[in-house]
Write a protein that holds these residues in place. Sequence first.
Motif, mmCIF file in Angstrom:
data_model
loop_
_atom_site.group_PDB
_atom_site.id
_atom_site.type_symbol
_atom_site.label_atom_id
_atom_site.label_comp_id
_atom_site.label_asym_id
_atom_site.label_seq_id
_atom_site.Cartn_x
_atom_site.Cartn_y
_atom_site.Cartn_z
ATOM 1 N N LEU A 1 -1.398 -3.702 -1.344
ATOM 2 C CA LEU A 1 -1.208 -2.301 -1.341
ATOM 3 C C LEU A 1 -0.134 -2.029 -0.368
ATOM 4 N N ASP A 2 -0.047 -2.512 0.727
ATOM 5 C CA ASP A 2 0.850 -1.774 1.707
ATOM 6 C C ASP A 2 2.519 -2.619 1.584
ATOM 7 N N ASN A 3 2.545 -3.123 0.376
ATOM 8 C CA ASN A 3 3.963 -3.805 0.104
ATOM 9 C C ASN A 3 4.495 -3.094 -1.041
ATOM 10 N N VAL A 4 3.708 -1.769 -1.294
ATOM 11 C CA VAL A 4 4.464 -0.857 -2.360
ATOM 12 C C VAL A 4 4.452 0.580 -1.661
ATOM 13 N N MET A 5 5.633 1.240 -1.995
ATOM 14 C CA MET A 5 5.675 2.673 -1.577
ATOM 15 C C MET A 5 5.460 3.819 -2.459
ATOM 16 N N PHE A 6 4.448 4.612 -2.585
ATOM 17 C CA PHE A 6 4.131 5.757 -3.598
ATOM 18 C C PHE A 6 5.219 6.937 -2.990
ATOM 19 N N ALA A 7 5.722 7.473 -4.239
ATOM 20 C CA ALA A 7 6.495 8.711 -4.096
ATOM 21 C C ALA A 7 5.832 9.800 -3.522
ATOM 22 N N PRO A 8 6.620 10.858 -2.958
ATOM 23 C CA PRO A 8 6.077 12.094 -2.596
ATOM 24 C C PRO A 8 5.347 12.666 -3.719
ATOM 25 N N GLY A 9 4.289 13.550 -3.614
ATOM 26 C CA GLY A 9 3.734 14.381 -4.524
ATOM 27 C C GLY A 9 2.410 13.565 -5.392
#
Length: 351
Positions: free
Chosen positions: A217-225
């Motif tokens: 989970l902490d090796n992906v980045m979620f976009a804003p929004g």
Amino acid sequence: MTANDAYLDRLVDEAALRAYLTAELGPVDEFEVAHHGEGHSNETLFVRWGDRDLVMRRPPAGETAESAHDVLREHRVISALRDTAVPVPPAVLACEDTSVVGGEFYLMDRLAGDVIRDREPERFATPEGRRRVSEELIDTLAAIHTLDYEAVGLSDLGRPEGFTERQVERWGKQFDWAYETTRADREVSHVDEIGAWLAANVPDSYEHTLVHGDFKLDNVMFAPGTPPDIEAVMDWEMGTLGDPLRDIGWLLVYWDPDPLSERLMPSFLDREGYLSREELLARYERQSGVEVSDPTFYLVLGLYMLAAVGEMFYARYLAGDSSDDLYPEMEALVPAVCRRAKALVDGDRTV
């Protein structure tokens, strides 16, 4: 000078880096470097270059195990994946000249968004948002495993034949490398038994796909929004070709409602909406077409890997080669990881 300042000085010679970037990217007035302390393997630094925000990835300071921390592999993979269904940060440049900062490194554009580690973003903190976080994560892993790696020029990234057998051997060697330093400090039980069980239970056959190597989970980045949408998959230093269920086992180690370490693993996965391990695997099978009949071998392999990684962290701490305050915790965590792996080997499926 603080300990963190001293460690930053070991990671980058700012004058040498400025001269290199001026030659490669052109001169600027504004230049700043800051150490990002959230990761625990390769080092991440934020670089302000004029009006550009960049991210540097380089190996940690000090001695590292052979084949670990291959940042130029990361650069190659994200460059190849740039225009595919797998989201990655835009690569900027790579440098093999270790005289610039004391190690090989690469730069990528810094993206805006959230990396979910010890807390969930408030905008995702609903049953629907949590379910979508889970689905985005496992769907992205399925996209990695179904990518045509030959079409993007990665057919020589690894040797898929015999991959899983080599993984067992490799991580045993990594643990042994670290244990030469740590064994005088405390004992770790069951490692040899777990390694022997893994070697005896390697699956006869498996799919050959692109493998991330550190997917969690902490090796992906979620976009804003909202709703949750993955902006980029990061940390490709162990990217290779091999058995996709190797990624599954590692993900399951970290996707645990009873985490071994709340510093390393999410502590909120028991909240309403997050998919269970069983639901993750069922969705993965639908999205990828790869069958996961029994994940036990891969979960034990994931724990064996975590023990090796943790022991390498602890060795670096004892050698004074890290300022990461997580590393001392490996004194107790690695034995706990091995006890959980041994329980699985012994047939306990409740862990």
